[in-house]
Design an enzyme around this catalytic site. Structure first.
Site, mmCIF file in Angstrom:
data_model
loop_
_atom_site.group_PDB
_atom_site.id
_atom_site.type_symbol
_atom_site.label_atom_id
_atom_site.label_comp_id
_atom_site.label_asym_id
_atom_site.label_seq_id
_atom_site.Cartn_x
_atom_site.Cartn_y
_atom_site.Cartn_z
ATOM 1 C CB SER A 83 -0.908 -0.006 1.459
ATOM 2 O OG SER A 83 -1.966 -1.221 1.220
ATOM 3 C CG HIS B 6 -2.503 -0.330 -3.924
ATOM 4 N ND1 HIS B 6 -2.827 0.734 -3.596
ATOM 5 C CD2 HIS B 6 -2.733 -1.162 -2.891
ATOM 6 C CE1 HIS B 6 -3.102 0.981 -2.686
ATOM 7 N NE2 HIS B 6 -2.893 0.131 -2.016
ATOM 8 C CD GLU C 213 -3.320 3.535 -6.553
ATOM 9 O OE1 GLU C 213 -3.688 4.745 -6.608
ATOM 10 O OE2 GLU C 213 -2.274 3.394 -5.509
ATOM 11 C CG ASN D 248 -3.204 3.824 0.563
ATOM 12 O OD1 ASN D 248 -4.342 3.782 1.371
ATOM 13 N ND2 ASN D 248 -2.737 2.136 0.558
HETATM 14 P P1 NAI Z 1 -3.337 -10.165 6.019
HETATM 15 O O1 NAI Z 1 -2.798 -9.997 7.923
HETATM 16 O O2 NAI Z 1 -4.573 -10.112 6.397
HETATM 17 O O3 NAI Z 1 -2.551 -10.792 5.263
HETATM 18 C C1 NAI Z 1 -1.506 -11.092 5.698
HETATM 19 C C2 NAI Z 1 -0.813 -12.168 4.943
HETATM 20 O O4 NAI Z 1 -0.045 -12.994 4.784
HETATM 21 C C3 NAI Z 1 -1.058 -13.937 6.268
HETATM 22 O O5 NAI Z 1 -1.926 -14.587 6.350
HETATM 23 C C4 NAI Z 1 0.338 -14.064 7.261
HETATM 24 O O6 NAI Z 1 0.183 -15.234 7.278
HETATM 25 C C5 NAI Z 1 0.590 -14.001 5.727
HETATM 26 N N1 NAI Z 1 2.462 -14.208 5.815
HETATM 27 C C6 NAI Z 1 2.938 -13.430 6.511
HETATM 28 N N2 NAI Z 1 4.160 -13.814 6.164
HETATM 29 C C7 NAI Z 1 3.688 -14.709 4.913
HETATM 30 C C8 NAI Z 1 5.338 -15.181 4.595
HETATM 31 N N3 NAI Z 1 6.737 -15.354 5.004
HETATM 32 N N4 NAI Z 1 4.766 -16.221 3.494
HETATM 33 C C9 NAI Z 1 3.642 -15.965 3.367
HETATM 34 N N5 NAI Z 1 2.746 -15.971 4.081
HETATM 35 C C10 NAI Z 1 3.079 -14.695 5.003
HETATM 36 O O7 NAI Z 1 -3.404 -8.293 5.294
HETATM 37 P P2 NAI Z 1 -3.314 -7.901 3.843
HETATM 38 O O8 NAI Z 1 -4.434 -7.415 4.796
HETATM 39 O O9 NAI Z 1 -4.106 -8.671 2.943
HETATM 40 O O10 NAI Z 1 -2.454 -6.877 3.089
HETATM 41 C C11 NAI Z 1 -1.356 -7.826 2.647
HETATM 42 C C12 NAI Z 1 -0.809 -6.702 1.179
HETATM 43 O O11 NAI Z 1 -2.031 -5.742 0.926
HETATM 44 C C13 NAI Z 1 -0.661 -5.445 2.820
HETATM 45 O O12 NAI Z 1 1.137 -5.326 2.031
HETATM 46 C C14 NAI Z 1 -1.110 -3.853 2.403
HETATM 47 O O13 NAI Z 1 -0.362 -3.222 2.961
HETATM 48 C C15 NAI Z 1 -2.326 -4.769 1.005
HETATM 49 N N6 NAI Z 1 -3.037 -4.008 1.084
HETATM 50 C C16 NAI Z 1 -4.111 -4.155 2.155
HETATM 51 C C17 NAI Z 1 -5.517 -3.567 1.724
HETATM 52 C C18 NAI Z 1 -6.304 -3.523 3.119
HETATM 53 O O14 NAI Z 1 -7.584 -3.253 2.935
HETATM 54 N N7 NAI Z 1 -5.792 -5.059 4.544
HETATM 55 C C19 NAI Z 1 -5.979 -3.027 1.254
HETATM 56 C C20 NAI Z 1 -4.935 -2.982 -0.266
HETATM 57 C C21 NAI Z 1 -3.711 -3.509 -0.213
#
Ligand code: NAI
Length: 273
Positions: free
Chosen positions: A116, A137, A149, A187
């Site tokens: 993000s 993104h 994006e 963002n």
């Molecule tokens: P989340 O916390 O829901 O999911 C992240 C996942 O990554 C977790 O399930 C975790 O177990 C896994 N993980 C961590 N280390 C790992 C590894 N070494 N290998 C494999 N899996 C691993 O986070 P979310 O919200 O899905 O965010 C993910 C990315 O997307 C971040 O960079 C965030 O900034 C971005 N993002 C999030 C949005 C949102 O609304 N939550 C919107 C747009 C982008």
């Protein structure tokens, strides 16, 4: 195409659902057993909902589910055309995950990050093939929101950007190519929505429920507090912190102590409403 997605949390599973519905094969990886199981169940439930709403035929579900392979390690990406990293918004974790994905990806494949806020430049310098790396993104919920994006890093090639745009179009998205500046476009604007709302609450000028109601009253789909809860209060704070640091601690992007306290306590803004 075969798409690898690393991280099966809020975003990874939404992108996976979007991709299988658009005919792609998906390999979805997460380190957590619980998250992998929850992600598979969530995709299955979303397909059931689509069947209930008559947007999908029940006969299509087995074929769509067979397009989703869930695995515990990125070595499962060895035959993928494009990989999307969607793990936590921490630069050190992303660097490690991106490098491990690059090590197994075919040399002609594209590597992307769903970050993000973290600079594509800073992530690309750790890669062997930075020209084949870009930001991709998606927005939350990823299977619903149309905008993607495409972030061009200083070393991303034209071919990489075009392939990212083509993928977004194949997912029925509207791609917008953005420059690699902190927070990209959406963002950066959105930080003000969250930060000013929190300042109002900290000044006791209003409360989260009222701010949400008022902002929806003037046409926003969601208020800032319920939106932070949807995104994940902790993820949202990580994004604000990363953007503030990259702008050399620009005061208007300063993270809020209120949000830090919510994260420390494991609370959501709408808890108790
Ligand atoms: P989340 O916390 O829901 O999911 C992240 C996942 O990554 C977790 O399930 C975790 O177990 C896994 N993980 C961590 N280390 C790992 C590894 N070494 N290998 C494999 N899996 C691993 O986070 P979310 O919200 O899905 O965010 C993910 C990315 O997307 C971040 O960079 C965030 O900034 C971005 N993002 C999030 C949005 C949102 O609304 N939550 C919107 C747009 C982008």
């Amino acid at each position: 195409m075969t798409i690898g997605i690393c991280g099966a949390g809020i975003m990874g599973r939404g992108i996976a659902l979007n991709a299988v519905l658009c005919g792609h094969d998906v390999v979805l990886v997460d380190v957590s057993d619980t998250v992998r199981q929850a992600a598979s169940e969530w995709v299955s439930q979303q397909l059931d909902k689509a069947i209930e709403k008559k947007k999908l035929s029940a006969d299509d579900k087995p074929g769509l589910m067979s397009k989703l392979v869930v695995a515990d390690n990125v070595s499962a990406f060895a035959a993928t055309d494009l990989a999307i990293e969607a793990v936590v918004e921490k630069a050190d974790v992303k660097v490690q995950v991106l490098s491990s994905i690059e090590a197994v990806l075919p040399a002609t494949s594209i590597l992307t990050t769903n970050t993000s806020s973290i600079s594509i430049a800073s992530l690309s310098k750790h890669l062997i093939r930075p020209a084949q790396f870009a930001g991709l993104h998606f927005f939350n919920p990823a299977h619903i929101m149309k905008l993607v994006e495409v972030i061009r890093g200083p070393r991303s090639s034209d071919d990489t950007i075009q392939r990212c745009v083509d993928l977004a179009v194949s997912l029925n998205k509207t791609p917008a190519v953005a420059k690699d500046v902190p927070g990209f476009i959406v963002n950066r604007v959105a930080r003000n929505y969250y930060n000013e709302a929190q300042r109002i609450v900290m000044e006791q000028a209003s409360n989260p429920a009222q701010v949400d109601v008022l902002m929806k009253g003037i046409g926003f789909r969601m208020g800032p507090f319920e939106l932070m809860d949807l995104i994940g209060v902790s993820t949202n704070l990580d994004v604000t912190t990363s953007q503030w640091q990259q702008f050399y601690m620009e005061p208007r992007f300063t993270p809020s102590l209120l949000q830090k306290q919510m994260v420390d306590a494991g609370l959501k803004f709408t808890d108790g409403e």
